[in-house]
Motif scaffolding. Structure first.
Motif, PDB file in Angstrom:
ATOM      1  N   LEU A   1      17.019  12.003  17.860  1.00  0.00           N
ATOM      2  CA  LEU A   1      16.276  13.248  17.628  1.00  0.00           C
ATOM      3  C   LEU A   1      15.333  13.094  16.440  1.00  0.00           C
ATOM      4  O   LEU A   1      14.302  13.756  16.354  1.00  0.00           O
ATOM      5  N   CYS A   2      15.718  12.237  15.507  1.00  0.00           N
ATOM      6  CA  CYS A   2      14.911  12.023  14.291  1.00  0.00           C
ATOM      7  C   CYS A   2      13.628  11.275  14.634  1.00  0.00           C
ATOM      8  O   CYS A   2      13.638  10.322  15.400  1.00  0.00           O
ATOM      9  N   HIS A   3      12.514  11.732  14.046  1.00  0.00           N
ATOM     10  CA  HIS A   3      11.228  11.082  14.284  1.00  0.00           C
ATOM     11  C   HIS A   3      10.695  10.457  13.006  1.00  0.00           C
ATOM     12  O   HIS A   3       9.508  10.177  12.886  1.00  0.00           O
ATOM     13  N   ASN A   4      11.593  10.271  12.043  1.00  0.00           N
ATOM     14  CA  ASN A   4      11.243   9.528  10.830  1.00  0.00           C
ATOM     15  C   ASN A   4      10.086  10.142  10.048  1.00  0.00           C
ATOM     16  O   ASN A   4       9.244   9.418   9.511  1.00  0.00           O
ATOM     17  N   CYS A   5      10.064  11.478   9.945  1.00  0.00           N
ATOM     18  CA  CYS A   5       8.979  12.102   9.175  1.00  0.00           C
ATOM     19  C   CYS A   5       9.214  11.986   7.670  1.00  0.00           C
ATOM     20  O   CYS A   5       8.304  12.164   6.868  1.00  0.00           O
ATOM     21  N   LYS A   6      10.461  11.720   7.282  1.00  0.00           N
ATOM     22  CA  LYS A   6      10.880  11.458   5.890  1.00  0.00           C
ATOM     23  C   LYS A   6      10.913  12.723   5.030  1.00  0.00           C
ATOM     24  O   LYS A   6      11.144  12.634   3.824  1.00  0.00           O
ATOM     25  N   ALA A   7      10.665  13.890   5.626  1.00  0.00           N
ATOM     26  CA  ALA A   7      10.671  15.127   4.827  1.00  0.00           C
ATOM     27  C   ALA A   7      12.019  15.333   4.156  1.00  0.00           C
ATOM     28  O   ALA A   7      12.093  15.748   2.992  1.00  0.00           O
ATOM     29  N   CYS A   8      13.110  15.041   4.883  1.00  0.00           N
ATOM     30  CA  CYS A   8      14.436  15.293   4.313  1.00  0.00           C
ATOM     31  C   CYS A   8      14.760  14.310   3.198  1.00  0.00           C
ATOM     32  O   CYS A   8      15.580  14.610   2.336  1.00  0.00           O
ATOM     33  N   TYR A   9      14.136  13.151   3.205  1.00  0.00           N
ATOM     34  CA  TYR A   9      14.399  12.184   2.117  1.00  0.00           C
ATOM     35  C   TYR A   9      13.798  12.681   0.800  1.00  0.00           C
ATOM     36  O   TYR A   9      14.450  12.668  -0.244  1.00  0.00           O
TER      37      TYR A   9
ATOM     38  N   ASN B   1      20.219   8.854   2.531  1.00  0.00           N
ATOM     39  CA  ASN B   1      18.893   8.427   3.002  1.00  0.00           C
ATOM     40  C   ASN B   1      18.895   8.556   4.531  1.00  0.00           C
ATOM     41  O   ASN B   1      19.130   7.588   5.252  1.00  0.00           O
ATOM     42  N   VAL B   2      18.675   9.768   4.993  1.00  0.00           N
ATOM     43  CA  VAL B   2      18.771  10.036   6.442  1.00  0.00           C
ATOM     44  C   VAL B   2      17.755   9.217   7.241  1.00  0.00           C
ATOM     45  O   VAL B   2      18.125   8.580   8.238  1.00  0.00           O
ATOM     46  N   PRO B   3      16.447   9.187   6.870  1.00  0.00           N
ATOM     47  CA  PRO B   3      15.484   8.448   7.708  1.00  0.00           C
ATOM     48  C   PRO B   3      15.826   6.966   7.844  1.00  0.00           C
ATOM     49  O   PRO B   3      15.739   6.414   8.940  1.00  0.00           O
ATOM     50  N   GLN B   4      16.246   6.347   6.734  1.00  0.00           N
ATOM     51  CA  GLN B   4      16.560   4.916   6.805  1.00  0.00           C
ATOM     52  C   GLN B   4      17.819   4.671   7.643  1.00  0.00           C
ATOM     53  O   GLN B   4      17.848   3.781   8.502  1.00  0.00           O
TER      54      GLN B   4
ATOM     55  N   PHE C   1      13.792  21.739   8.894  1.00  0.00           N
ATOM     56  CA  PHE C   1      12.831  20.634   8.914  1.00  0.00           C
ATOM     57  C   PHE C   1      12.553  20.075  10.300  1.00  0.00           C
ATOM     58  O   PHE C   1      11.439  19.663  10.600  1.00  0.00           O
ATOM     59  N   CYS C   2      13.583  19.985  11.119  1.00  0.00           N
ATOM     60  CA  CYS C   2      13.420  19.307  12.423  1.00  0.00           C
ATOM     61  C   CYS C   2      14.589  19.662  13.314  1.00  0.00           C
ATOM     62  O   CYS C   2      15.449  20.462  12.946  1.00  0.00           O
ATOM     63  N   ALA C   3      14.660  19.023  14.495  1.00  0.00           N
ATOM     64  CA  ALA C   3      15.717  19.336  15.465  1.00  0.00           C
ATOM     65  C   ALA C   3      17.061  18.733  15.072  1.00  0.00           C
ATOM     66  O   ALA C   3      18.100  19.126  15.603  1.00  0.00           O
ATOM     67  N   VAL C   4      17.047  17.761  14.147  1.00  0.00           N
ATOM     68  CA  VAL C   4      18.292  17.064  13.810  1.00  0.00           C
ATOM     69  C   VAL C   4      19.308  18.015  13.183  1.00  0.00           C
ATOM     70  O   VAL C   4      20.473  18.059  13.599  1.00  0.00           O
ATOM     71  N   PHE C   5      18.858  18.799  12.199  1.00  0.00           N
ATOM     72  CA  PHE C   5      19.824  19.559  11.405  1.00  0.00           C
ATOM     73  C   PHE C   5      20.464  20.722  12.177  1.00  0.00           C
ATOM     74  O   PHE C   5      21.679  20.924  12.066  1.00  0.00           O
TER      75      PHE C   5
HETATM   76  S1  SF4 Z   1      13.261  12.127   8.694  1.00  0.00           S
HETATM   77 FE1  SF4 Z   1      14.664  13.837   8.295  1.00  0.00          FE
HETATM   78  S2  SF4 Z   1      13.436  15.708   8.529  1.00  0.00           S
HETATM   79 FE2  SF4 Z   1      12.292  14.011   9.473  1.00  0.00          FE
HETATM   80  S3  SF4 Z   1      12.853  14.040  11.645  1.00  0.00           S
HETATM   81 FE3  SF4 Z   1      14.270  12.618  10.618  1.00  0.00          FE
HETATM   82  S4  SF4 Z   1      16.048  13.817  10.054  1.00  0.00           S
HETATM   83 FE4  SF4 Z   1      14.376  15.248  10.515  1.00  0.00          FE
END
Ligand code: SF4
Ligand code: SF4
Length: 361
Positions: free
Chosen positions: A55-63, A77-80, A31-35
């Motif tokens: 690194l997270c840009h709060n796209c919320k895809a992982c939620y 709830n990774v984004p929050q 999904f992104c650079a975080v994982f």
């Molecule tokens: S919200 Fe989740 S998928 Fe999106 S950038 Fe953050 S950690 Fe990655």
């Protein structure tokens, strides 16, 4: 590596719990650079978590993809979690620290009050020293300086800008000291980090865009973010070119319509207006379950300040030959000065920390 004083944060504990679950699951790896960065760790020090959060840009895809998100008992709830941790990291690395505390939680009020009070000071100062000058129509190369003396305008702008740049640099250095990898940083890593930062790659989610409002994918937030970021860059370029023309070539403002400072300023101002308006709209229409509502005020403060800086700049350009030029100039300068002061204590630092985190991953 030294730890920040946010070691005591309950958010840090929650971030560590969530990352340990994600590290066992790894469903969101692409999904992104975080994982991928997370997967390099078995344990998570506070500095690691601060880097992952930035690194997270709060796209919320992982939620929306997560089988362990609420109402699952794991409550992942990774984004929050990362949004709250990012906010704590901004304050942890801010310089000087007492000012960071002053800007926490009441960002909107502080930013707007600062802008309006600075404008008021400029208006009052000018009215007291030269009554009537502020509301007269002025033309010619040095029209702005007839309203606000060159020394006052340049002096205040230089002091606040230098302070802002110093505070941003100190904050960035503190973040880098904790986040830099143990291995040497290669030129390739720098280029890859800059590329991902400038293209807002993480806002692409898993490739279909962000979950801007709900579970549906959209590229709106990425587009608005691009408009704002590149609008800001164009405005900064306009100011730099104007400073070069004024101080090196001896050609003071205002400049003709078909000149580099005006064209860059118009393009940048329009980008800022579109970008900040769109991002403000998304703030109010997004699903709040994957956000940190307590941070809404501080986020809106920066967006509002950028919007007012752009709006007053374009209005000044349109009415610069009229008697409204003086008050508009004072108002615009007030917002610009407020922006310089607020930048190191606002979400703006995410641009720096995220770029450094992308280089360090
Ligand atoms: S919200 Fe989740 S998928 Fe999106 S950038 Fe953050 S950690 Fe990655
Ligand atoms: S966010 Fe959920 S689905 Fe994604 S890696 Fe973490 S636990 Fe797995």
């Amino acid at each position: 590596m030294p730890e920040t004083d946010s070691a005591l944060s309950t958010t840090m504990t929650e971030a560590r719990r969530v990352m340990e679950i994600c590290n066992a699951c790894r469903y969101c790896e692409g999904f992104c650079a975080v994982f991928p960065a997370m997967a390099l760790h078995r344990d998570f020090a506070n500095a690691d978590l601060n880097r992952l959060a930035n690194l997270c840009h709060n796209c919320k895809a992982c939620y929306y993809a997560c089988q362990y998100a609420p109402p699952h008992p794991f409550g992942v709830n990774v984004p929050q979690t990362f949004a709250i941790l990012r906010d704590e990291s901004y304050r942890a690395y801010a310089w000087p620290r007492p000012l960071a505390a002053a800007f926490a939680r009441n960002g909107t009020v502080v930013a707007l009050t600062t802008g309006l009070s600075l404008a008021l000071v400029l208006i009052l100062t000018d009215s007291l020293t030269a009554p009537g000058i502020l509301i007269r129509a002025w033309t010619g190369r040095d029209a702005f300086y007839r309203v606000i003396p060159w020394a006052a305008m340049s002096g205040i702008a230089a002091i606040t800008l230098l302070f802002s740049m110093l505070a941003l640099t100190m904050g960035g250095m503190a973040f880098w000291r904790e986040s830099r990898p143990d291995r040497p940083v290669t030129g390739r890593a720098v280029l890859r980090g800059l590329h991902d930062a400038l293209t807002l790659k993480n806002l692409g989610g898993g490739g279909h865009g962000c979950n801007d409002r709900d579970g549906a994918f959209s590229t709106l937030r990425r587009r608005f973010h691009h408009a704002m970021a590149y609008g800001f860059a164009a405005c900064f370029a306009a100011t730099s070119v104007a400073a070069f023309e004024a101080y090196v070539l001896g050609l003071p403002a205002p400049y003709p319509w078909l000149s580099a400072p005006v064209i860059l300023g118009v393009v940048g101002g329009a980008g800022l207006l579109v970008g900040t308006s769109g991002l403000i709209g998304l703030k109010f229409t997004t699903d709040p379950t994957a956000t940190a509502p307590a941070l809404l005020g501080a986020d809106l403060a920066l967006l509002a300040l950028l919007w007012f800086a752009a709006a007053t700049g374009i209005t000044l350009l349109l009415f610069r030959a009229s008697a409204a030029m003086g008050p508009l100039l004072a108002l615009h300068l007030g917002f610009i000065l407020a922006l310089f002061i607020v930048l190191p204590y606002s979400k703006f630092v995410h641009a720096i920390y995220r770029t450094l985190a992308l280089i360090a991953r």
